[in-house]
Motif scaffolding. Structure first.
Motif, PDB file in Angstrom:
ATOM      1  N   VAL A 238      -3.514   5.059 -10.279  1.00  0.00           N
ATOM      2  CA  VAL A 238      -3.649   4.859  -8.841  1.00  0.00           C
ATOM      3  C   VAL A 238      -4.047   6.285  -8.244  1.00  0.00           C
ATOM      4  O   VAL A 238      -4.753   6.001  -6.972  1.00  0.00           O
ATOM      5  N   HIS A 239      -3.818   7.264  -8.810  1.00  0.00           N
ATOM      6  CA  HIS A 239      -4.419   8.382  -8.103  1.00  0.00           C
ATOM      7  C   HIS A 239      -5.921   8.464  -7.808  1.00  0.00           C
ATOM      8  O   HIS A 239      -6.120   9.338  -6.949  1.00  0.00           O
ATOM      9  N   HIS A 240      -6.591   7.928  -8.484  1.00  0.00           N
ATOM     10  CA  HIS A 240      -8.165   7.795  -8.320  1.00  0.00           C
ATOM     11  C   HIS A 240      -8.389   7.155  -6.895  1.00  0.00           C
ATOM     12  O   HIS A 240      -9.352   7.712  -6.229  1.00  0.00           O
TER      13      HIS A 240
ATOM     14  N   PRO B  43       0.610  -1.524   0.054  1.00  0.00           N
ATOM     15  CA  PRO B  43       0.050   0.091  -0.045  1.00  0.00           C
ATOM     16  C   PRO B  43       0.822   1.171   0.083  1.00  0.00           C
ATOM     17  O   PRO B  43       1.954   1.295   0.734  1.00  0.00           O
ATOM     18  N   PHE B  44       0.484   2.219  -0.732  1.00  0.00           N
ATOM     19  CA  PHE B  44       1.157   3.511  -0.860  1.00  0.00           C
ATOM     20  C   PHE B  44       1.620   4.142   0.232  1.00  0.00           C
ATOM     21  O   PHE B  44       2.788   4.403   0.641  1.00  0.00           O
ATOM     22  N   ASP B  45       0.564   4.162   1.263  1.00  0.00           N
ATOM     23  CA  ASP B  45       0.879   4.836   2.630  1.00  0.00           C
ATOM     24  C   ASP B  45       1.834   4.108   3.484  1.00  0.00           C
ATOM     25  O   ASP B  45       2.509   4.701   4.319  1.00  0.00           O
ATOM     26  N   ASP B  46       2.026   2.842   3.308  1.00  0.00           N
ATOM     27  CA  ASP B  46       2.962   1.948   4.011  1.00  0.00           C
ATOM     28  C   ASP B  46       4.345   1.991   3.237  1.00  0.00           C
ATOM     29  O   ASP B  46       5.395   1.558   3.994  1.00  0.00           O
ATOM     30  N   PHE B  47       4.580   2.389   2.066  1.00  0.00           N
ATOM     31  CA  PHE B  47       5.726   2.531   1.410  1.00  0.00           C
ATOM     32  C   PHE B  47       6.751   3.606   2.027  1.00  0.00           C
ATOM     33  O   PHE B  47       6.462   4.672   1.737  1.00  0.00           O
TER      34      PHE B  47
ATOM     35  N   PHE C  45       0.005  13.700  -3.152  1.00  0.00           N
ATOM     36  CA  PHE C  45       0.586  12.436  -4.124  1.00  0.00           C
ATOM     37  C   PHE C  45       1.629  13.266  -4.824  1.00  0.00           C
ATOM     38  O   PHE C  45       2.425  12.333  -4.989  1.00  0.00           O
ATOM     39  N   GLY C  46       1.542  14.246  -5.704  1.00  0.00           N
ATOM     40  CA  GLY C  46       2.350  14.714  -6.427  1.00  0.00           C
ATOM     41  C   GLY C  46       3.746  15.048  -5.792  1.00  0.00           C
ATOM     42  O   GLY C  46       4.780  14.833  -6.097  1.00  0.00           O
ATOM     43  N   THR C  47       3.759  15.459  -4.664  1.00  0.00           N
ATOM     44  CA  THR C  47       4.839  15.848  -3.535  1.00  0.00           C
ATOM     45  C   THR C  47       5.460  14.554  -3.176  1.00  0.00           C
ATOM     46  O   THR C  47       6.888  14.426  -3.166  1.00  0.00           O
ATOM     47  N   LYS C  48       4.745  13.576  -2.998  1.00  0.00           N
ATOM     48  CA  LYS C  48       5.428  11.967  -2.418  1.00  0.00           C
ATOM     49  C   LYS C  48       5.982  11.408  -3.861  1.00  0.00           C
ATOM     50  O   LYS C  48       7.143  11.100  -3.428  1.00  0.00           O
TER      51      LYS C  48
END
Length: 109
Positions: free
Chosen positions: A30-32, A12-16, A41-44
């Protein structure tokens, strides 16, 4: 994959979490559902890229061959505003079902 310089992650993105910076980050549709504002999301994505690194953004499929995700250009522009230059835009329908747009972004140095 047999290539020591390629690293894939499917968590999961938040776990990476990574202090490493990457040459290429692939963010296909994935942005959806990612669950964070597009600017965040862009900053990450920016923080995951090396200076000069690339991000491949791809729109959601719509199960139509003639139109793509509504407002993808505005969404991609928001993500790109985190410090990227747009180096290419395009579209494809390689599965005969989903017409999708893609943007290739390059992190500013």
């Amino acid at each position: 994959l047999g290539h020591k310089h390629i690293e894939l992650s499917s968590q999961p993105f938040d776990d990476f979490k990574s202090k490493q910076r990457f040459d290429l980050v692939i963010a296909c549709a994935v942005h959806h559902w990612i669950g964070v504002p597009l600017s965040e999301f862009g900053t990450k994505l920016f923080n995951f890229c090396k200076p000069g690194g690339l991000v491949l953004l791809e729109s959601q499929g719509t199960r139509e061959t003639t139109r793509t995700e509504v407002d993808f250009e505005a969404k991609a522009t928001t993500m790109a505003s985190a410090g990227f230059t747009v180096i290419r835009k395009g579209s494809l329908c390689d599965d005969g079902i989903n017409y999708r747009e893609f943007w290739i972004l390059q992190r500013k140095k």
